[in-house]
Scaffold this active site. Sequence first.
Site, mmCIF file in Angstrom:
data_model
loop_
_atom_site.group_PDB
_atom_site.id
_atom_site.type_symbol
_atom_site.label_atom_id
_atom_site.label_comp_id
_atom_site.label_asym_id
_atom_site.label_seq_id
_atom_site.Cartn_x
_atom_site.Cartn_y
_atom_site.Cartn_z
ATOM 1 N N ARG A 1 100.730 29.751 77.277
ATOM 2 C CA ARG A 1 99.376 29.177 77.228
ATOM 3 C C ARG A 1 98.405 30.241 77.712
ATOM 4 N NH1 ARG A 1 96.109 27.342 81.704
ATOM 5 N NH2 ARG A 1 95.342 29.336 81.014
ATOM 6 N N LYS B 1 94.836 40.704 85.228
ATOM 7 C CA LYS B 1 94.717 40.041 86.541
ATOM 8 C C LYS B 1 95.002 41.049 87.660
ATOM 9 C CE LYS B 1 94.064 35.641 85.310
ATOM 10 N NZ LYS B 1 93.018 34.739 85.777
ATOM 11 N N ASP C 1 99.195 31.363 83.334
ATOM 12 C CA ASP C 1 99.185 30.961 81.923
ATOM 13 C C ASP C 1 100.544 30.498 81.389
ATOM 14 O OD1 ASP C 1 96.584 31.581 82.299
ATOM 15 O OD2 ASP C 1 96.397 33.005 80.657
ATOM 16 N N ASP D 1 97.718 30.381 89.632
ATOM 17 C CA ASP D 1 96.295 30.678 89.518
ATOM 18 C C ASP D 1 95.555 29.599 88.733
ATOM 19 O OD1 ASP D 1 94.078 32.331 89.846
ATOM 20 O OD2 ASP D 1 94.399 33.321 87.929
ATOM 21 N N ASP D 2 96.201 29.069 87.698
ATOM 22 C CA ASP D 2 95.532 28.095 86.831
ATOM 23 C C ASP D 2 95.422 26.729 87.489
ATOM 24 O OD1 ASP D 2 95.336 29.908 84.489
ATOM 25 O OD2 ASP D 2 97.501 29.881 84.736
ATOM 26 N N ASN E 1 88.593 29.179 78.604
ATOM 27 C CA ASN E 1 88.461 30.586 78.233
ATOM 28 C C ASN E 1 89.258 30.890 76.978
ATOM 29 O OD1 ASN E 1 86.983 31.359 80.617
ATOM 30 N ND2 ASN E 1 88.880 31.004 81.736
ATOM 31 N N ASN F 1 85.178 31.145 87.522
ATOM 32 C CA ASN F 1 86.455 31.723 87.107
ATOM 33 C C ASN F 1 87.280 32.049 88.339
ATOM 34 O OD1 ASN F 1 88.404 33.910 86.289
ATOM 35 N ND2 ASN F 1 87.467 33.470 84.307
HETATM 36 O O1 LIG Z 1 91.948 34.291 82.931
HETATM 37 C C1 LIG Z 1 90.890 33.660 83.117
HETATM 38 O O2 LIG Z 1 89.788 34.076 82.770
HETATM 39 C C2 LIG Z 1 90.947 32.365 83.854
HETATM 40 C C3 LIG Z 1 92.266 31.745 83.706
HETATM 41 O O3 LIG Z 1 93.140 31.909 84.530
HETATM 42 C C4 LIG Z 1 92.561 31.041 82.460
HETATM 43 O O4 LIG Z 1 91.662 30.733 81.679
HETATM 44 O O5 LIG Z 1 93.742 30.814 82.242
HETATM 45 MG MG LIG Z 2 95.062 31.758 83.678
#
Ligand SMILES: O=C([O-])CC(=O)C(=O)O
Ligand SMILES: [Mg+2]
Length: 648
Positions: free
Chosen positions: A252, A270, A343, A365-366, A507, A551
Site C-alpha cells: 500500500r 523516509k 506502507d 508510521d501510517d 498521498n 504529514n
Molecule cells: O509518505 C507520506 O507522505 C505519508 C505516508 O506515510 C503515507 O501517505 O503513507
Molecule cells: Mg506511509
Amino acid sequence: MFSLYGCTFLNNTLSGVSTQSSQRKISAPPPSVVVASVSSNGRPVDRNVSILMESTLKGMRDNAPSSSPSQSQVTEIEPASTVGGGVEDVYGEDTATEDQYITPWTLTVASGYPLLRDPHYNKGLAFTVKERDAHFLRGLLPPVVVSQELQVKKMMANMRQYQVPLQRYMAMMDLQERNERLFYKLLIENVEELLPVVYTPTVGEACQKYGSIFRQPQGLFISLKEKGRILEVLRNWPEKKIQVIVVTDGERILGLGDLGCQGMGIPVGKLSLYSALGGIRPSACLPVTIDVGTNNEQLLNDEFYIGLRRRRATGQEYAELLDEFMNAVKQNYGEKVLIQFEDFANHNAFDLLAKYGTTHLVFNDDIQGTASVVLSGLITALNLVGGTLSDHRFLFLGAGEAGTGIAELIALEISKQTNVPVEEARKKIFLVDSKGLIVKSRVETLQHFKRPWAHEHEPVRTLLDAVKVIKPTILIGSSGAGRTFTKEVVEAMSALNEKPVILALSNPTSQSECTAEEAYTWSEGRAIFASGSPFSPVEYNGKFYASGQANNAYIFPGFGLGLIISGAIRVHDDMLLAASEALAEQVSQENLDKGLIYPPFSNIRKISAQIAARVVAKAYELGLATRLPQPENLEKYAESCMYSPNYR
Ligand SMILES: O=C([O-])CC(=O)C(=O)O
Ligand SMILES: [Mg+2]
C-alpha cells in the site's frame, strides 16, 4: 596504542598489504580513508574482516569532530582478534560483537580516484589543495577549489532547471550517490523546496517508475528467495551499526496501492528525512523492501519490473518471512534498533504492530506517526475554532491504518483530558468506509480494527449523508481515494460550521481528498485546511491562503531520534501524545494568524530536537529508556546528537 576520533586501537605490525592499483600501502603518504582489507595469510577476505573495517570507518566517519587534524594520520590497526575495546558509537556504546573479531586482517587505504567515487567522503571540487595533495587527487580535479556553500548554490540552480519533477528526483538521487554530505546539506537548507522532490508527491511517481529509473541499490531487497538466509542478507549491507530500519512490503504505497518491490522508494525517502530532518546519521539508516510478490497486474506484465514475478504470498508463508526478518534484525543489530513499518496494507499492518510491539522497538508510521501529526494539528486548530477536543465531533472518510490510528489517539487524548474511559471518548468519533458509516449493525462483518468504531446509529450510505446527520466540526480524509471531498461535502461542512476543519490526508497529490483551492473556494475562504501532500498558496477573492502539510514527516524523524538517543526499548502511546504536544507548541501566533496549524518545515531540525527531547523525557518517565544517566538538558542533548552534513 593510539586514539583515532575517539576510537582506541592497538598498534601492530601489518602484513600482506594489498597493492592493487586503486589502493595504497599503509606506509604510503597520508591516507584519506580506510576502505578495503585483505587477509594477512593470503586467504580471501571474509565478511568478518569487512565488518570490523566498516565499523571502524563508522567511528572515523561519524565521530570525527569537523576540525580534527587527524584526518590525514596514518592508521595502523591490529589484527581484529586481539582488539579489545571495539568501536564506540556516538552514544558511547561498544557496538561490535564477538564474531566481528575473528579474522586476522590488514588494511589498505583508498585515495585518489576511488575517493572521488565514494559518496561518504567525496567532496568534489571542495577538496582543498592540501587535501588534494594528501589524498592523491592532484590533476584529478580542475584547479578551482570551491566552498560547500557554492556547491549548494550551483546544485540548486541546476535543480531548478528541471521542469519535470521526476528529473529533479533523479538528480537528487544521483547527488546522494555521488556526494552524501552535499545531498544532505542541500536538503536541509532548502527543505521546503526539496521535500516535494525526495518525498511526496514525487516519490510516489518514482515508485511507480522505479523499475525504469533503478540505477544503484539504495537499500536491501529481501524476497521469498532469501527465506532461511535473511541474516546473511543483512550482513551483506555495507554499514554495520544500524539504528533505524524503515521496512515496507510495498502493498500500500501511499494512496497508490500495490507497487510490489518498487515500493523501495518509500523507505529510501523516509530515511533521507530521518537524516535531514531528524539528524540520524545516514550510515545508521537501512531501507528494506520485503518482496513477497505483487498483485498488481500491470507490474507483473511490465518487462522492466524489478521484483518477484508472482502473486503475493499470504498466510503462513508471509508470516514466516516477516518473522525471520524481525528475528534476524534483532540478532544482528540488537534490541535497540528502531524498525519503522511503512506502507503495509491494513490486513498486515495492525497485526504486525501488535505482534512485534511487545518484543521489538517498532513503530508504524501510517498508524502512529500520522496520528501524532494530526492530533497536533487539531490541538493547534482549537486556537482558531475554539473549544476543547471533547467539544468537537469528528468524521473520517477512511477507516484503515491512518483513520483508525488517528481516531484512537484523539480518543486517548480526550480520555486523558476529561477523565472519561476511552470507550466513552470514542463516541465522539465516526468513521465512514467504502460501505458507508461504520455502525453497530455492521459489526459482524467488520475487520477487527474497525470494530471499536461501530457505534449505535442507523446505517448511512454516503459521506455527504454522514456529514448531514453526524454534523461534524472536523472532517478528516484518510481513504487514499482522491477527490472524495466533493463540492457538496465541503459546502455541507461550511453550512454547519463557521470555520470547518478539513484535513485531506491522502498521498500523493493525485489522491488528496480535495485540493487546497477547492477547500478554500467551496468554503468561501473559511476552511481551516491541511493536506498530506503540499499545495501552493491559493488566491481566493483577492486574499492568499497558505495551507499546512499534515504529514507524518513532522513527527517520525524527531520521534525516532528521541527513541534512539534514550536507548528506548519499546514505543508507548504516551510518547506519541508527547510528540503531538511538542509539535503543537512550535506553531507561532504568526502561523496561526495565517490559518496555519503546522509550523513551517524550514524550522524542522529545531522542531525535531524538541520532539526528541519530549520523547526522551517520556521514555525515562515510563522506565523504557536504557541510556544512563538521564541527560540534563534534553533539548541540548538531542541537538548535540544530530548529524551535521558540513564537510569535515
Ligand atoms: O509518505 C507520506 O507522505 C505519508 C505516508 O506515510 C503515507 O501517505 O503513507
Ligand atoms: Mg506511509
